[in-house]
Design a protein around this motif. Sequence first.
Motif, PDB file in Angstrom:
ATOM      1  N   MET A   1      13.118   4.018   0.615  1.00 50.48           N
ATOM      2  CA  MET A   1      14.482   4.081   0.105  1.00 50.48           C
ATOM      3  C   MET A   1      14.796   5.742  -0.433  1.00 50.48           C
ATOM      4  N   LEU A   2      13.627   6.044  -1.122  1.00 51.38           N
ATOM      5  CA  LEU A   2      13.815   7.497  -1.500  1.00 51.38           C
ATOM      6  C   LEU A   2      13.924   8.527  -0.327  1.00 51.38           C
ATOM      7  N   ALA A   3      13.303   8.240   0.884  1.00 51.22           N
ATOM      8  CA  ALA A   3      13.306   9.284   1.817  1.00 51.22           C
ATOM      9  C   ALA A   3      14.768   9.535   2.484  1.00 51.22           C
ATOM     10  N   LEU A   4      15.820   8.497   1.725  1.00 51.28           N
ATOM     11  CA  LEU A   4      17.252   8.868   2.197  1.00 51.28           C
ATOM     12  C   LEU A   4      17.910   9.780   1.329  1.00 51.28           C
ATOM     13  N   SER A   5      17.098  10.259  -0.015  1.00 53.46           N
ATOM     14  CA  SER A   5      17.504  11.127  -1.063  1.00 53.46           C
ATOM     15  C   SER A   5      18.149  12.500  -0.424  1.00 53.46           C
ATOM     16  N   GLY A   6      17.866  12.691   0.540  1.00 51.45           N
ATOM     17  CA  GLY A   6      18.156  14.023   1.445  1.00 51.45           C
ATOM     18  C   GLY A   6      19.731  13.979   1.717  1.00 51.45           C
ATOM     19  N   ILE A   7      19.980  12.747   1.985  1.00 50.12           N
ATOM     20  CA  ILE A   7      21.412  12.609   1.998  1.00 50.12           C
ATOM     21  C   ILE A   7      22.414  12.885   1.195  1.00 50.12           C
ATOM     22  N   ALA A   8      22.111  12.383  -0.040  1.00 51.16           N
ATOM     23  CA  ALA A   8      22.519  12.590  -1.397  1.00 51.16           C
ATOM     24  C   ALA A   8      22.577  14.248  -1.759  1.00 51.16           C
ATOM     25  N   VAL A   9      21.417  14.788  -1.336  1.00 44.90           N
ATOM     26  CA  VAL A   9      21.601  16.276  -1.610  1.00 44.90           C
ATOM     27  C   VAL A   9      22.505  16.932  -0.818  1.00 44.90           C
ATOM     28  N   ILE A  10      22.573  16.512   0.646  1.00 43.54           N
ATOM     29  CA  ILE A  10      23.631  17.116   1.392  1.00 43.54           C
ATOM     30  C   ILE A  10      24.994  16.917   0.828  1.00 43.54           C
ATOM     31  N   VAL A  11      25.288  15.763   0.568  1.00 53.61           N
ATOM     32  CA  VAL A  11      26.545  15.402  -0.241  1.00 53.61           C
ATOM     33  C   VAL A  11      27.033  16.169  -1.256  1.00 53.61           C
ATOM     34  N   ALA A  12      26.099  16.357  -2.387  1.00 52.46           N
ATOM     35  CA  ALA A  12      26.185  17.172  -3.534  1.00 52.46           C
ATOM     36  C   ALA A  12      26.158  18.498  -3.533  1.00 52.46           C
ATOM     37  N   GLY A  13      25.314  19.002  -2.477  1.00 53.34           N
ATOM     38  CA  GLY A  13      25.377  20.414  -1.953  1.00 53.34           C
ATOM     39  C   GLY A  13      26.727  20.943  -1.402  1.00 53.34           C
ATOM     40  N   PHE A  14      27.283  20.146  -0.340  1.00 52.48           N
ATOM     41  CA  PHE A  14      28.765  20.457   0.140  1.00 52.48           C
ATOM     42  C   PHE A  14      29.784  20.326  -0.742  1.00 52.48           C
ATOM     43  N   ALA A  15      29.634  19.149  -1.691  1.00 56.60           N
ATOM     44  CA  ALA A  15      30.616  19.007  -2.709  1.00 56.60           C
ATOM     45  C   ALA A  15      30.711  20.442  -3.844  1.00 56.60           C
ATOM     46  N   LEU A  16      29.636  21.024  -3.841  1.00 59.03           N
ATOM     47  CA  LEU A  16      29.618  21.999  -4.688  1.00 59.03           C
ATOM     48  C   LEU A  16      29.732  23.120  -3.988  1.00 59.03           C
ATOM     49  N   ARG A  17      29.918  23.247  -2.746  1.00 54.40           N
ATOM     50  CA  ARG A  17      30.105  24.502  -1.939  1.00 54.40           C
ATOM     51  C   ARG A  17      29.069  25.402  -2.152  1.00 54.40           C
ATOM     52  N   ALA A  18      27.743  24.702  -1.934  1.00 51.30           N
ATOM     53  CA  ALA A  18      26.638  25.631  -1.985  1.00 51.30           C
ATOM     54  C   ALA A  18      26.145  26.331  -0.605  1.00 51.30           C
ATOM     55  N   ASN A  19      25.203  27.272  -0.761  1.00 50.75           N
ATOM     56  CA  ASN A  19      24.839  27.795   0.517  1.00 50.75           C
ATOM     57  C   ASN A  19      24.462  26.733   1.535  1.00 50.75           C
ATOM     58  N   PRO A  20      25.065  26.609   2.935  1.00 50.80           N
ATOM     59  CA  PRO A  20      24.735  25.495   3.596  1.00 50.80           C
ATOM     60  C   PRO A  20      23.138  25.398   3.918  1.00 50.80           C
ATOM     61  N   LEU A  21      22.752  26.594   4.315  1.00 48.78           N
ATOM     62  CA  LEU A  21      21.361  26.443   4.620  1.00 48.78           C
ATOM     63  C   LEU A  21      20.206  26.241   3.538  1.00 48.78           C
ATOM     64  N   LEU A  22      20.656  26.464   2.209  1.00 47.77           N
ATOM     65  CA  LEU A  22      19.688  26.251   1.014  1.00 47.77           C
ATOM     66  C   LEU A  22      19.899  24.794   0.953  1.00 47.77           C
ATOM     67  N   VAL A  23      21.232  24.327   1.169  1.00 47.47           N
ATOM     68  CA  VAL A  23      21.501  22.746   1.036  1.00 47.47           C
ATOM     69  C   VAL A  23      20.618  21.801   1.942  1.00 47.47           C
ATOM     70  N   VAL A  24      20.693  22.505   3.320  1.00 44.86           N
ATOM     71  CA  VAL A  24      20.012  21.387   4.201  1.00 44.86           C
ATOM     72  C   VAL A  24      18.532  21.712   3.992  1.00 44.86           C
ATOM     73  N   ALA A  25      17.859  22.836   3.820  1.00 46.54           N
ATOM     74  CA  ALA A  25      16.335  22.880   3.328  1.00 46.54           C
ATOM     75  C   ALA A  25      16.032  22.093   2.237  1.00 46.54           C
ATOM     76  N   LEU A  26      17.022  21.948   1.194  1.00 44.31           N
ATOM     77  CA  LEU A  26      16.560  21.404  -0.042  1.00 44.31           C
ATOM     78  C   LEU A  26      16.751  19.770   0.308  1.00 44.31           C
ATOM     79  N   ALA A  27      17.581  19.477   1.308  1.00 47.40           N
ATOM     80  CA  ALA A  27      17.696  18.076   1.704  1.00 47.40           C
ATOM     81  C   ALA A  27      16.601  17.540   2.365  1.00 47.40           C
ATOM     82  N   ALA A  28      16.010  18.359   3.389  1.00 43.85           N
ATOM     83  CA  ALA A  28      14.915  18.186   3.998  1.00 43.85           C
ATOM     84  C   ALA A  28      13.611  17.941   3.211  1.00 43.85           C
TER      85      ALA A  28
END
Length: 222
Positions: A1-28
């Motif tokens: 289940m925790l392996a899916l935490s990257g999805i939450a990071v992507i959703v939060a990152g794009f909602a906050l309009r953070a740097n896309p490359l940084l968001v994807v890296a953090l999600a991975a």
Amino acid sequence: MLALSGIAVIVAGFALRANPLLVVALAAAASGLGAGMSPLAVLAAFGKAFNDNRYVTLVWVVLPVIGLLERSGLQERARTLIEGIRGATVGRLLLVYMVFRQITAALGLIAIAGHAQTVRPLVAPMAEAAAAQQGVSDEPGRQRIKALAAATDNIGVFFGEDIFLAIASILLIKAFLEANGIVLAPLALSVWAIPTAVAALLIHGGRLLWLDRTLRRRAAAA
């Protein structure tokens, strides 16, 4: 289940309009750690993925260089160059760039130019400078010229790359046709891509030259 935490990071990152490359890296990284991988294993996975796809990611390696050149005044030099060319217009400039883009794409040299490599640092500033000489100085007009420069790059590549035999789109078309019982050699697909590329050049080239005509009329009426 925790392996899916990257999805939450992507959703939060794009909602906050953070740097896309940084968001994807953090999600991975979050997915890897959530799956029980050690930090070193996550880092090794990043390195392996980059190495396996190094040809695709090669273009990103040059981005810091382009950023440094822009910081040193590359866009200003590009504008100055165009301002010194007599008779330069936005339509002619973009038409020349489209021909260059189609020819290089037809030879398989797609990564030799692009939005990051040439449009943003060179072509768009040049087009803006040419348009300014033709009387385009308002912000909506400048934004339109930038969009037209990006569109010209897209059209040149899209209709030029199919002429090259070993491009993914040709192989995709061949595979699709074969799956539906139509067997064609890649060379035949490439040959028939030439009229399409010529038609795209004529249509979009006509639009660019029509823009010059419109700007001339607007300047004469002002």
